[in-house]
Write a protein that holds these residues in place. Structure first.
Motif, PDB file in Angstrom:
ATOM      1  N   ILE A  19       8.118  -6.294  10.414  1.00 34.83           N
ATOM      2  CA  ILE A  19       9.443  -5.740  10.136  1.00 34.83           C
ATOM      3  C   ILE A  19      10.131  -6.509   9.011  1.00 34.83           C
ATOM      4  O   ILE A  19      10.801  -5.923   8.171  1.00 34.83           O
ATOM      5  N   GLY A  20       9.947  -7.810   8.966  1.00 35.51           N
ATOM      6  CA  GLY A  20      10.565  -8.625   7.920  1.00 35.51           C
ATOM      7  C   GLY A  20      10.039  -8.324   6.529  1.00 35.51           C
ATOM      8  O   GLY A  20      10.691  -8.627   5.535  1.00 35.51           O
ATOM      9  N   LYS A  21       8.880  -7.698   6.458  1.00 40.57           N
ATOM     10  CA  LYS A  21       8.278  -7.371   5.159  1.00 40.57           C
ATOM     11  C   LYS A  21       8.759  -6.028   4.606  1.00 40.57           C
ATOM     12  O   LYS A  21       8.573  -5.751   3.425  1.00 40.57           O
ATOM     13  N   ILE A  22       9.360  -5.215   5.437  1.00 38.47           N
ATOM     14  CA  ILE A  22       9.699  -3.848   5.031  1.00 38.47           C
ATOM     15  C   ILE A  22      10.593  -3.819   3.795  1.00 38.47           C
ATOM     16  O   ILE A  22      10.380  -3.014   2.887  1.00 38.47           O
ATOM     17  N   ASN A  23      11.579  -4.682   3.739  1.00 41.76           N
ATOM     18  CA  ASN A  23      12.497  -4.686   2.595  1.00 41.76           C
ATOM     19  C   ASN A  23      11.999  -5.525   1.425  1.00 41.76           C
ATOM     20  O   ASN A  23      12.714  -5.671   0.435  1.00 41.76           O
ATOM     21  N   ASN A  24      10.799  -6.074   1.537  1.00 40.81           N
ATOM     22  CA  ASN A  24      10.282  -6.953   0.491  1.00 40.81           C
ATOM     23  C   ASN A  24       8.928  -6.508  -0.041  1.00 40.81           C
ATOM     24  O   ASN A  24       8.130  -7.345  -0.471  1.00 40.81           O
ATOM     25  N   VAL A  25       8.653  -5.224  -0.017  1.00 43.20           N
ATOM     26  CA  VAL A  25       7.339  -4.728  -0.423  1.00 43.20           C
ATOM     27  C   VAL A  25       7.021  -5.121  -1.865  1.00 43.20           C
ATOM     28  O   VAL A  25       5.930  -5.622  -2.147  1.00 43.20           O
ATOM     29  N   ASN A  26       7.946  -4.906  -2.788  1.00 43.51           N
ATOM     30  CA  ASN A  26       7.653  -5.195  -4.196  1.00 43.51           C
ATOM     31  C   ASN A  26       7.397  -6.673  -4.467  1.00 43.51           C
ATOM     32  O   ASN A  26       6.391  -7.007  -5.111  1.00 43.51           O
ATOM     33  N   PRO A  27       8.249  -7.596  -3.990  1.00 45.69           N
ATOM     34  CA  PRO A  27       7.938  -9.017  -4.227  1.00 45.69           C
ATOM     35  C   PRO A  27       6.637  -9.448  -3.551  1.00 45.69           C
ATOM     36  O   PRO A  27       5.883 -10.243  -4.114  1.00 45.69           O
ATOM     37  N   LEU A  28       6.366  -8.923  -2.367  1.00 42.22           N
ATOM     38  CA  LEU A  28       5.123  -9.272  -1.683  1.00 42.22           C
ATOM     39  C   LEU A  28       3.912  -8.734  -2.436  1.00 42.22           C
ATOM     40  O   LEU A  28       2.875  -9.401  -2.522  1.00 42.22           O
ATOM     41  N   ALA A  29       4.035  -7.520  -2.980  1.00 46.78           N
ATOM     42  CA  ALA A  29       2.936  -6.938  -3.762  1.00 46.78           C
ATOM     43  C   ALA A  29       2.673  -7.768  -5.013  1.00 46.78           C
ATOM     44  O   ALA A  29       1.518  -8.026  -5.368  1.00 46.78           O
ATOM     45  N   LYS A  30       3.727  -8.213  -5.673  1.00 48.16           N
ATOM     46  CA  LYS A  30       3.553  -9.059  -6.863  1.00 48.16           C
ATOM     47  C   LYS A  30       2.915 -10.393  -6.483  1.00 48.16           C
ATOM     48  O   LYS A  30       2.046 -10.899  -7.203  1.00 48.16           O
ATOM     49  N   GLY A  31       3.334 -10.960  -5.359  1.00 52.00           N
ATOM     50  CA  GLY A  31       2.744 -12.213  -4.904  1.00 52.00           C
ATOM     51  C   GLY A  31       1.272 -12.063  -4.565  1.00 52.00           C
ATOM     52  O   GLY A  31       0.457 -12.911  -4.918  1.00 52.00           O
ATOM     53  N   LEU A  32       0.921 -10.972  -3.878  1.00 52.72           N
ATOM     54  CA  LEU A  32      -0.476 -10.714  -3.540  1.00 52.72           C
ATOM     55  C   LEU A  32      -1.293 -10.499  -4.802  1.00 52.72           C
ATOM     56  O   LEU A  32      -2.410 -11.011  -4.923  1.00 52.72           O
ATOM     57  N   SER A  33      -0.734  -9.778  -5.748  1.00 56.79           N
ATOM     58  CA  SER A  33      -1.412  -9.542  -7.021  1.00 56.79           C
ATOM     59  C   SER A  33      -1.727 -10.854  -7.727  1.00 56.79           C
ATOM     60  O   SER A  33      -2.807 -11.024  -8.291  1.00 56.79           O
ATOM     61  N   SER A  34      -0.799 -11.795  -7.681  1.00 53.91           N
ATOM     62  CA  SER A  34      -1.038 -13.081  -8.337  1.00 53.91           C
ATOM     63  C   SER A  34      -2.066 -13.921  -7.581  1.00 53.91           C
ATOM     64  O   SER A  34      -2.780 -14.720  -8.184  1.00 53.91           O
ATOM     65  N   LYS A  35      -2.168 -13.742  -6.259  1.00 52.35           N
ATOM     66  CA  LYS A  35      -3.152 -14.484  -5.466  1.00 52.35           C
ATOM     67  C   LYS A  35      -4.571 -13.980  -5.713  1.00 52.35           C
ATOM     68  O   LYS A  35      -5.506 -14.749  -5.791  1.00 52.35           O
ATOM     69  N   ILE A  36      -4.714 -12.665  -5.777  1.00 55.79           N
ATOM     70  CA  ILE A  36      -6.041 -12.063  -5.915  1.00 55.79           C
ATOM     71  C   ILE A  36      -6.482 -12.039  -7.370  1.00 55.79           C
ATOM     72  O   ILE A  36      -7.649 -12.183  -7.681  1.00 55.79           O
ATOM     73  N   ASN A  37      -5.535 -11.824  -8.281  1.00 57.96           N
ATOM     74  CA  ASN A  37      -5.787 -11.892  -9.721  1.00 57.96           C
ATOM     75  C   ASN A  37      -6.848 -10.900 -10.189  1.00 57.96           C
ATOM     76  O   ASN A  37      -7.787 -11.260 -10.883  1.00 57.96           O
ATOM     77  N   LEU A  38      -6.688  -9.659  -9.783  1.00 60.74           N
ATOM     78  CA  LEU A  38      -7.528  -8.575 -10.287  1.00 60.74           C
ATOM     79  C   LEU A  38      -6.675  -7.729 -11.228  1.00 60.74           C
ATOM     80  O   LEU A  38      -6.023  -6.789 -10.819  1.00 60.74           O
ATOM     81  N   ASN A  39      -6.683  -8.093 -12.485  1.00 55.82           N
ATOM     82  CA  ASN A  39      -5.772  -7.498 -13.472  1.00 55.82           C
ATOM     83  C   ASN A  39      -6.008  -6.010 -13.702  1.00 55.82           C
ATOM     84  O   ASN A  39      -5.123  -5.320 -14.194  1.00 55.82           O
ATOM     85  N   PHE A  40      -7.195  -5.515 -13.371  1.00 55.96           N
ATOM     86  CA  PHE A  40      -7.473  -4.096 -13.619  1.00 55.96           C
ATOM     87  C   PHE A  40      -6.854  -3.187 -12.556  1.00 55.96           C
ATOM     88  O   PHE A  40      -6.796  -1.981 -12.741  1.00 55.96           O
ATOM     89  N   LEU A  41      -6.373  -3.763 -11.452  1.00 59.56           N
ATOM     90  CA  LEU A  41      -5.736  -2.959 -10.413  1.00 59.56           C
ATOM     91  C   LEU A  41      -4.235  -2.851 -10.665  1.00 59.56           C
ATOM     92  O   LEU A  41      -3.584  -3.859 -10.945  1.00 59.56           O
ATOM     93  N   PRO A  42      -3.685  -1.648 -10.566  1.00 58.42           N
ATOM     94  CA  PRO A  42      -2.239  -1.493 -10.783  1.00 58.42           C
ATOM     95  C   PRO A  42      -1.444  -2.077  -9.620  1.00 58.42           C
ATOM     96  O   PRO A  42      -1.955  -2.224  -8.503  1.00 58.42           O
ATOM     97  N   ILE A  43      -0.194  -2.388  -9.859  1.00 53.52           N
ATOM     98  CA  ILE A  43       0.679  -2.960  -8.825  1.00 53.52           C
ATOM     99  C   ILE A  43       0.841  -1.996  -7.646  1.00 53.52           C
ATOM    100  O   ILE A  43       1.060  -2.423  -6.513  1.00 53.52           O
ATOM    101  N   THR A  44       0.679  -0.704  -7.899  1.00 53.60           N
ATOM    102  CA  THR A  44       0.764   0.294  -6.827  1.00 53.60           C
ATOM    103  C   THR A  44      -0.296   0.034  -5.759  1.00 53.60           C
ATOM    104  O   THR A  44      -0.040   0.210  -4.563  1.00 53.60           O
ATOM    105  N   PHE A  45      -1.473  -0.395  -6.176  1.00 55.39           N
ATOM    106  CA  PHE A  45      -2.529  -0.729  -5.224  1.00 55.39           C
ATOM    107  C   PHE A  45      -2.048  -1.817  -4.264  1.00 55.39           C
ATOM    108  O   PHE A  45      -2.232  -1.725  -3.054  1.00 55.39           O
ATOM    109  N   PHE A  46      -1.418  -2.849  -4.810  1.00 52.79           N
ATOM    110  CA  PHE A  46      -0.950  -3.957  -3.983  1.00 52.79           C
ATOM    111  C   PHE A  46       0.226  -3.548  -3.102  1.00 52.79           C
ATOM    112  O   PHE A  46       0.368  -4.056  -1.987  1.00 52.79           O
ATOM    113  N   ARG A  47       1.053  -2.614  -3.587  1.00 54.54           N
ATOM    114  CA  ARG A  47       2.123  -2.079  -2.736  1.00 54.54           C
ATOM    115  C   ARG A  47       1.536  -1.356  -1.529  1.00 54.54           C
ATOM    116  O   ARG A  47       2.028  -1.504  -0.402  1.00 54.54           O
ATOM    117  N   ILE A  48       0.500  -0.571  -1.766  1.00 55.91           N
ATOM    118  CA  ILE A  48      -0.159   0.154  -0.670  1.00 55.91           C
ATOM    119  C   ILE A  48      -0.762  -0.835   0.320  1.00 55.91           C
ATOM    120  O   ILE A  48      -0.645  -0.658   1.532  1.00 55.91           O
TER     121      ILE A  48
END
Length: 107
Positions: A4-33
């Motif tokens: 529940i605490g993540k619901i209002n933070n999807v975009n920052p969490l997606a950006k954080g996950l993107s930086s952890k995994i570092n797969l530049n060819f995947l769009p940020i939408t993938f990490f949001r999903i």
């Protein structure tokens, strides 16, 4: 707070996950999903544990939910709480204890 605490933070969490995994060819939408799926897992899986424990004929919910949470906890530990980071050792071992508890629930 986990799901529940993540619901209002999807975009920052997606950006954080993107930086952890570092797969530049995947769009940020993938990490949001992925984050939305994590939120769903963190809300639904505990309910599956509860229902599967309460009702013996639905025991498969308990097993499936525990296995899903084990896989999630392993991934979260590797990505966010690596044992090589001295500041994260406590959280890593806490996650290890959670995995042990989930294994005990399965058996």
């Amino acid at each position: 707070n986990a799901g529940i605490g993540k619901i209002n933070n999807v975009n920052p969490l997606a950006k954080g996950l993107s930086s952890k995994i570092n797969l530049n060819f995947l769009p940020i939408t993938f990490f949001r999903i992925v984050i939305v799926l994590v939120i769903i897992l963190e809300i639904v899986a505990p309910l599956g544990l509860l229902i599967g424990t309460m009702f013996k004929d639905l025991h498969y919910l308990k097993t499936f939910s525990a296995n899903a949470l084990i896989i999630f906890t392993i991934l979260a530990s590797v990505l966010y709480h690596p044992i090589s980071d001295t500041n994260q050792i406590g959280q890593f071992f806490a996650n290890l204890a959670v995995i042990g508890g989930l294994l005990a629930i399965i058996n």
